[in-house]
Scaffold this motif. Structure first.
Motif, PDB file in Angstrom:
ATOM      1  N   PRO A 152       0.820  -1.198   0.000  1.00 59.18           N
ATOM      2  CA  PRO A 152       0.000   0.000   0.000  1.00 59.18           C
ATOM      3  C   PRO A 152       0.864   1.263   0.000  1.00 59.18           C
ATOM      4  CG  PRO A 152      -0.785  -1.548   1.669  1.00 59.18           C
ATOM      5  CD  PRO A 152       0.501  -2.088   1.151  1.00 59.18           C
ATOM      6  N   GLY A 153       0.345   2.300  -0.641  1.00 57.16           N
ATOM      7  CA  GLY A 153       1.158   3.503  -0.849  1.00 57.16           C
ATOM      8  C   GLY A 153       1.181   4.438   0.345  1.00 57.16           C
ATOM      9  N   ASN A 154       2.193   5.252   0.356  1.00 60.90           N
ATOM     10  CA  ASN A 154       2.277   6.390   1.268  1.00 60.90           C
ATOM     11  C   ASN A 154       2.516   7.590   0.358  1.00 60.90           C
ATOM     12  OD1 ASN A 154       2.809   8.334   3.138  1.00 60.90           O
ATOM     13  ND2 ASN A 154       4.676   7.414   3.961  1.00 60.90           N
ATOM     14  N   PRO A 155       1.605   8.528   0.238  1.00 64.43           N
ATOM     15  CA  PRO A 155       0.463   8.831   1.093  1.00 64.43           C
ATOM     16  C   PRO A 155      -0.873   8.232   0.652  1.00 64.43           C
ATOM     17  CG  PRO A 155       0.733  10.629  -0.459  1.00 64.43           C
ATOM     18  CD  PRO A 155       1.834   9.623  -0.762  1.00 64.43           C
ATOM     19  N   SER A 156      -0.946   7.513  -0.446  1.00 60.87           N
ATOM     20  CA  SER A 156      -2.270   7.199  -1.012  1.00 60.87           C
ATOM     21  C   SER A 156      -3.000   6.073  -0.290  1.00 60.87           C
ATOM     22  CB  SER A 156      -2.123   6.812  -2.481  1.00 60.87           C
ATOM     23  OG  SER A 156      -1.472   5.552  -2.586  1.00 60.87           O
ATOM     24  N   GLY A 157      -2.269   5.120   0.289  1.00 62.56           N
ATOM     25  CA  GLY A 157      -2.915   3.950   0.894  1.00 62.56           C
ATOM     26  C   GLY A 157      -3.458   2.977  -0.141  1.00 62.56           C
ATOM     27  N   THR A 158      -3.261   3.252  -1.431  1.00 59.95           N
ATOM     28  CA  THR A 158      -3.827   2.337  -2.434  1.00 59.95           C
ATOM     29  C   THR A 158      -2.870   1.173  -2.696  1.00 59.95           C
ATOM     30  OG1 THR A 158      -2.962   3.705  -4.227  1.00 59.95           O
ATOM     31  CG2 THR A 158      -5.257   4.070  -3.573  1.00 59.95           C
ATOM     32  N   ILE A 159      -3.472   0.064  -3.145  1.00 59.51           N
ATOM     33  CA  ILE A 159      -2.720  -1.165  -3.399  1.00 59.51           C
ATOM     34  C   ILE A 159      -2.635  -1.376  -4.909  1.00 59.51           C
ATOM     35  CG2 ILE A 159      -2.897  -3.700  -3.241  1.00 59.51           C
ATOM     36  CD1 ILE A 159      -3.951  -3.322  -0.368  1.00 59.51           C
ATOM     37  N   TYR A 218       4.087  -1.701   4.123  1.00 63.58           N
ATOM     38  CA  TYR A 218       2.744  -1.672   4.711  1.00 63.58           C
ATOM     39  C   TYR A 218       1.994  -2.973   4.470  1.00 63.58           C
ATOM     40  CZ  TYR A 218       3.651   3.203   5.660  1.00 63.58           C
ATOM     41  OH  TYR A 218       4.199   4.367   6.154  1.00 63.58           O
ATOM     42  N   HIS A 219       2.713  -4.021   4.058  1.00 64.20           N
ATOM     43  CA  HIS A 219       2.047  -5.315   3.905  1.00 64.20           C
ATOM     44  C   HIS A 219       1.539  -5.795   5.266  1.00 64.20           C
ATOM     45  CE1 HIS A 219       3.057  -6.982  -0.285  1.00 64.20           C
ATOM     46  NE2 HIS A 219       2.971  -5.665  -0.327  1.00 64.20           N
ATOM     47  N   GLY A 220       0.461  -6.572   5.214  1.00 65.76           N
ATOM     48  CA  GLY A 220      -0.216  -6.974   6.461  1.00 65.76           C
ATOM     49  C   GLY A 220      -1.352  -6.027   6.776  1.00 65.76           C
ATOM     50  N   MET A 221      -1.355  -4.843   6.108  1.00 64.17           N
ATOM     51  CA  MET A 221      -2.372  -3.835   6.412  1.00 64.17           C
ATOM     52  C   MET A 221      -3.242  -3.599   5.188  1.00 64.17           C
ATOM     53  SD  MET A 221       0.160  -1.108   8.206  1.00 64.17           S
ATOM     54  CE  MET A 221      -0.289  -0.829   9.893  1.00 64.17           C
ATOM     55  N   SER A 222      -4.117  -4.566   4.907  1.00 64.43           N
ATOM     56  CA  SER A 222      -5.054  -4.390   3.794  1.00 64.43           C
ATOM     57  C   SER A 222      -6.462  -4.416   4.358  1.00 64.43           C
ATOM     58  CB  SER A 222      -4.879  -5.514   2.778  1.00 64.43           C
ATOM     59  OG  SER A 222      -5.995  -5.554   1.919  1.00 64.43           O
ATOM     60  N   PHE A 223      -7.337  -3.592   3.770  1.00 64.04           N
ATOM     61  CA  PHE A 223      -8.746  -3.597   4.198  1.00 64.04           C
ATOM     62  C   PHE A 223      -9.572  -4.514   3.297  1.00 64.04           C
ATOM     63  CE2 PHE A 223      -7.161   0.794   5.276  1.00 64.04           C
ATOM     64  CZ  PHE A 223      -6.905   0.483   6.607  1.00 64.04           C
ATOM     65  N   GLY A 224      -8.932  -5.406   2.586  1.00 62.78           N
ATOM     66  CA  GLY A 224      -9.671  -6.386   1.798  1.00 62.78           C
ATOM     67  C   GLY A 224      -9.031  -6.743   0.470  1.00 62.78           C
ATOM     68  N   ARG A 225      -8.350  -5.807  -0.161  1.00 65.79           N
ATOM     69  CA  ARG A 225      -7.740  -6.104  -1.461  1.00 65.79           C
ATOM     70  C   ARG A 225      -6.555  -7.049  -1.317  1.00 65.79           C
ATOM     71  NH1 ARG A 225      -7.926  -3.067  -6.477  1.00 65.79           N
ATOM     72  NH2 ARG A 225      -9.637  -1.617  -6.228  1.00 65.79           N
ATOM     73  N   THR A 282     -14.599  15.801  -1.321  1.00 64.86           N
ATOM     74  CA  THR A 282     -15.097  14.627  -2.054  1.00 64.86           C
ATOM     75  C   THR A 282     -14.034  13.987  -2.941  1.00 64.86           C
ATOM     76  OG1 THR A 282     -15.870  16.166  -3.734  1.00 64.86           O
ATOM     77  CG2 THR A 282     -17.505  15.399  -2.129  1.00 64.86           C
ATOM     78  N   ARG A 283     -12.857  14.634  -3.062  1.00 68.72           N
ATOM     79  CA  ARG A 283     -11.819  14.032  -3.908  1.00 68.72           C
ATOM     80  C   ARG A 283     -10.686  13.524  -3.011  1.00 68.72           C
ATOM     81  NH1 ARG A 283      -7.643  16.755  -8.063  1.00 68.72           N
ATOM     82  NH2 ARG A 283      -7.102  14.850  -9.181  1.00 68.72           N
ATOM     83  N   PHE A 284     -10.490  12.222  -3.053  1.00 71.67           N
ATOM     84  CA  PHE A 284      -9.432  11.618  -2.237  1.00 71.67           C
ATOM     85  C   PHE A 284      -9.077  10.263  -2.821  1.00 71.67           C
ATOM     86  CE2 PHE A 284     -13.608  11.432  -0.041  1.00 71.67           C
ATOM     87  CZ  PHE A 284     -13.917  10.098  -0.285  1.00 71.67           C
ATOM     88  N   ALA A 285      -7.953   9.728  -2.351  1.00 74.64           N
ATOM     89  CA  ALA A 285      -7.598   8.350  -2.696  1.00 74.64           C
ATOM     90  C   ALA A 285      -8.252   7.465  -1.640  1.00 74.64           C
ATOM     91  CB  ALA A 285      -6.088   8.180  -2.661  1.00 74.64           C
ATOM     92  N   GLU A 286      -9.120   6.576  -2.061  1.00 71.82           N
ATOM     93  CA  GLU A 286      -9.776   5.697  -1.077  1.00 71.82           C
ATOM     94  C   GLU A 286      -8.780   4.619  -0.669  1.00 71.82           C
ATOM     95  OE1 GLU A 286     -13.844   4.760  -2.058  1.00 71.82           O
ATOM     96  OE2 GLU A 286     -13.737   2.944  -0.853  1.00 71.82           O
ATOM     97  N   PRO A 287      -8.325   4.635   0.589  1.00 70.34           N
ATOM     98  CA  PRO A 287      -7.228   3.720   0.945  1.00 70.34           C
ATOM     99  C   PRO A 287      -7.654   2.254   0.973  1.00 70.34           C
ATOM    100  CG  PRO A 287      -7.862   5.079   2.848  1.00 70.34           C
ATOM    101  CD  PRO A 287      -8.739   5.500   1.709  1.00 70.34           C
ATOM    102  N   ASP A 288      -6.829   1.418   0.366  1.00 67.76           N
ATOM    103  CA  ASP A 288      -7.043  -0.041   0.390  1.00 67.76           C
ATOM    104  C   ASP A 288      -6.319  -0.677   1.562  1.00 67.76           C
ATOM    105  OD1 ASP A 288      -8.229   0.086  -2.206  1.00 67.76           O
ATOM    106  OD2 ASP A 288      -6.220   0.166  -3.069  1.00 67.76           O
ATOM    107  N   GLY A 289      -5.391   0.069   2.153  1.00 67.38           N
ATOM    108  CA  GLY A 289      -4.585  -0.500   3.230  1.00 67.38           C
ATOM    109  C   GLY A 289      -3.645   0.568   3.752  1.00 67.38           C
ATOM    110  N   GLY A 290      -2.698   0.139   4.579  1.00 61.03           N
ATOM    111  CA  GLY A 290      -1.712   1.096   5.095  1.00 61.03           C
ATOM    112  C   GLY A 290      -2.301   2.004   6.151  1.00 61.03           C
ATOM    113  N   LEU A 291      -1.714   3.173   6.285  1.00 63.29           N
ATOM    114  CA  LEU A 291      -2.025   4.040   7.428  1.00 63.29           C
ATOM    115  C   LEU A 291      -2.520   5.424   7.053  1.00 63.29           C
ATOM    116  CD1 LEU A 291       1.056   3.376   9.791  1.00 63.29           C
ATOM    117  CD2 LEU A 291      -1.289   2.584  10.078  1.00 63.29           C
TER     118      LEU A 291
END
Ligand SMILES: Cc1ncc(COP(=O)(O)O)c(C=O)c1O
Length: 371
Positions: free
Chosen positions: A158-165, A191-198, A295-304
Motif C-alpha cells: 500500500p502507498g504512502n500517502p495514497s494507501g492504495t494497493i 505496509y504489507h499486512g495492512m489491507s482492508f480487503g484487497r 469529495t476528492r481523495f484516494a480511497e485507501p485499500d490499506g496502510g495508514l
C-alpha cells in the motif's frame, strides 16, 4: 516531522491536539516481543550480529515470506537492516551509479527522493492520479522518453500517502517491464499486512530479480526498534553485505533477537486487532469528509493514510496545516512533502488516531470552514 514537533509542543503546553499527521502506529510492540526482549537482555551479550543479520531472524522472515505469498524465499537472500530506511540506502548504493535515473510515483514517500538526490541519482516522476488509483503502471514506464529510461523503479503498495494497493496483475506487468528493460524493481512492501480487503502481492511472485523491502515498523508496530529487511536477488547479496559492513555493521541486536517473536501466532493475533482500528478510522473519514465538502481523495485499500484534495480551501497546504493546528488543534501532514507537483493542494491524514478523535477532527474542520 515539523508538524509532529508542533503537536508535541502543544501537548506539553496543555493544548488539546488531535494528531492526524504521524506515520506511525500509536500502539507498541506485541507482548510476545516485549517478553522476548526482556529474556534476551540476560541471555546473551547482545554484541554485533552477523552483518547480514541474525540467522534465526533471517530464517523467520524467509519462512513468513514463503508461506504468506507461496514463493520460495531463502534466508540466504534476506538481509536485516536498520529499519527499511537502512535498506534503501544500501540497495540504492548497490544498484545505482552517480547520475543514474530512478522512476518514482508522485505522490510518494519523500525519503526516496531525498536519499536518491543526496546520492547523485536523478529522479523521474511517474505522476499518478485517480485514473490509476494513485499508483504507477507499466504503461507509464513505457511512455517515458528514452532519456528518462530508469535504471531502477520504486513501487510502494500500500502507498504512502495514497494507501492504495497495486493490482497484482499490474505489479506483474511492472516487474516484466523492469526485466525486459534492464531496470531493477524495488518494491517497498513496508505496509504489507495492512489491507482492508484487497489482495496484496509481493514483487517476488513475478520476478526473482526484484528487491523487496520490508519492516517491523508498520504492521508489526515496532517503529523505534529499527528493524527492516531486504530480500535480494543473488547478484546483489555480496555488494549489499559489503556496504552493510561499512554503513551499519549490523542492525540493533536486541531488536533482531526480540523481533523474531513478532512473527509468532500470538503476536499476529494482537497485531491483526490493530487493523480493525485503522479500518474504523478509514470508515470515519470516508463518511465524514464528504459531509463537509471534501469529495476528492484516494480511497485507501490499506496502510495508514488518507490522501485528500483540499484545493477548494487552499493553494498552500503547508500554511493551511499550520493555520489548522493553531486554530482548531488538528494536525495534518502537508501534501507538498509527498508531491512536489500538486501537493500544495493536498494533505495526508493518518488512520492511527482512534475513531472518535478522527470524527471529532472532521467536526472541528467543518465548523472552522462554516460547513
Ligand atoms: C513507504 C515507506 N517506506 C519506508 C519507510 C521507512 O520506515 P522504517 O525505516 O521505519 O522501516 C516509511 C516510513 O514512514 C514509509 O512510509
Amino acid at each position: 516531522m515539523q508538524m509532529l514537533d508542533i503537536v508535541h509542543r502543544r501537548r506539553r503546553e496543555g493544548k488539546d491536539t488531535i494528531m492526524l499527521c504521524a506515520g506511525q502506529p500509536t500502539t507498541g510492540a506485541p507482548g510476545a516481543v516485549l517478553e522476548a526482549a526482556e529474556a534476551s537482555l540476560h541471555a546473551s551479550t547482545l554484541g554485533y550480529t552477523e552483518v547480514v543479520g541474525d540467522r534465526d531472524l533471517r530464517e523467520t522472515v524467509a519462512s513468513w515470506h514463503s508461506s504468506t505469498y507461496g514463493v520460495e524465499t531463502s534466508a540466504d537472500n534476506v538481509v536485516i537492516t536498520t529499519g527499511s530506511s537502512g535498506g534503501f540506502v544500501a540497495s540504492f548504493l548497490a544498484v545505482l551509479d552517480h547520475g543514474d535515473t530512478v522512476a518514482l510515483s508522485c505522490p510518494g514517500y519523500p525519503a526516496y527522493r531525498n536519499i536518491l538526490e543526496s546520492l547523485g541519482a536523478r529522479v523521474v516522476d511517474l505522476v499518478c492520479d485517480e485514473s490509476t488509483r494513485f499508483q504507477p503502471t507499466a504503461a507509464m514506464l513505457d511512455a517515458l522518453p528514452v532519456e528518462d529510461k530508469p535504471k531502477a523503479v520504486i513501487v510502494t503498495s500500500p502507498g504512502n500517502p495514497s494507501g492504495t494497493i497495486i493490482d497484482p496483475a499490474e505489479l506483474e506487468r511492472i516487474a516484466r517491464w523492469c526485466e525486459d528493460n534492464g531496470a531493477v524493481l524495488i518494491s517497498d512492501e513496508d505496509y504489507h499486512g495492512m489491507s482492508f480487503g484487497r489482495p496484496l502481492a509481493t514483487a517476488r511472485q513475478f520476478s526473482d530479480r526484484a528487491i523487496v523491502v520490508g519492516t517491523l515498523s508498520k504492521y508489526y508496530s515496532m517503529t523505534g526498534w529499527r528493524i527492516g529487511w531486504l530480500i535480494l536477488p543473488d547478484e546483489l547479496l555480496t555488494p549489499v553485505e559489503n556496504l552493510q559492513a561499512s554503513l551499519a555493521l549490523c542492525a540493533p541486536a536486541i531488536s533482531q533477537v526480540a523481533g523474531r517473536a513478532a512473527f509468532s501466532a500470538a503476536a499476529r493475533a494482537e497485531l491483526d486487532g490493530h487493523i480493525t482500528h485503522y479500518a474504523a478510522a478509514r470508515r470515519a473519514l470516508l463518511e465524514e469528509l464528504p459531509k463537509i465538502g471534501f469529495t476528492r481523495f484516494a480511497e485507501p485499500d490499506g496502510g495508514l493514510y488518507f490522501w485528500l484534495d483540499v484545493s477548494d480551501v487552499t493553494d498552500d497546504s503547508e500554511a493551511w496545516c499550520h493555520e489548522l493546528v493553531d486554530a482548531i488543534g488538528v494536525a495534518f501532514a502537508p501534501g507538498i512533502d509527498f508531491d512536489p507537483v500538486h501537493g500544495h493542494q493536498w494533505v495526508r491524514l493518518s488512520l492511527c488516531a482512534p475513531e472518535d478523535q478522527t470524527r471529532e477532527a472532521c467536526r472541528r474542520l467543518g465548523a472552522y470552514l462554516g460547513r
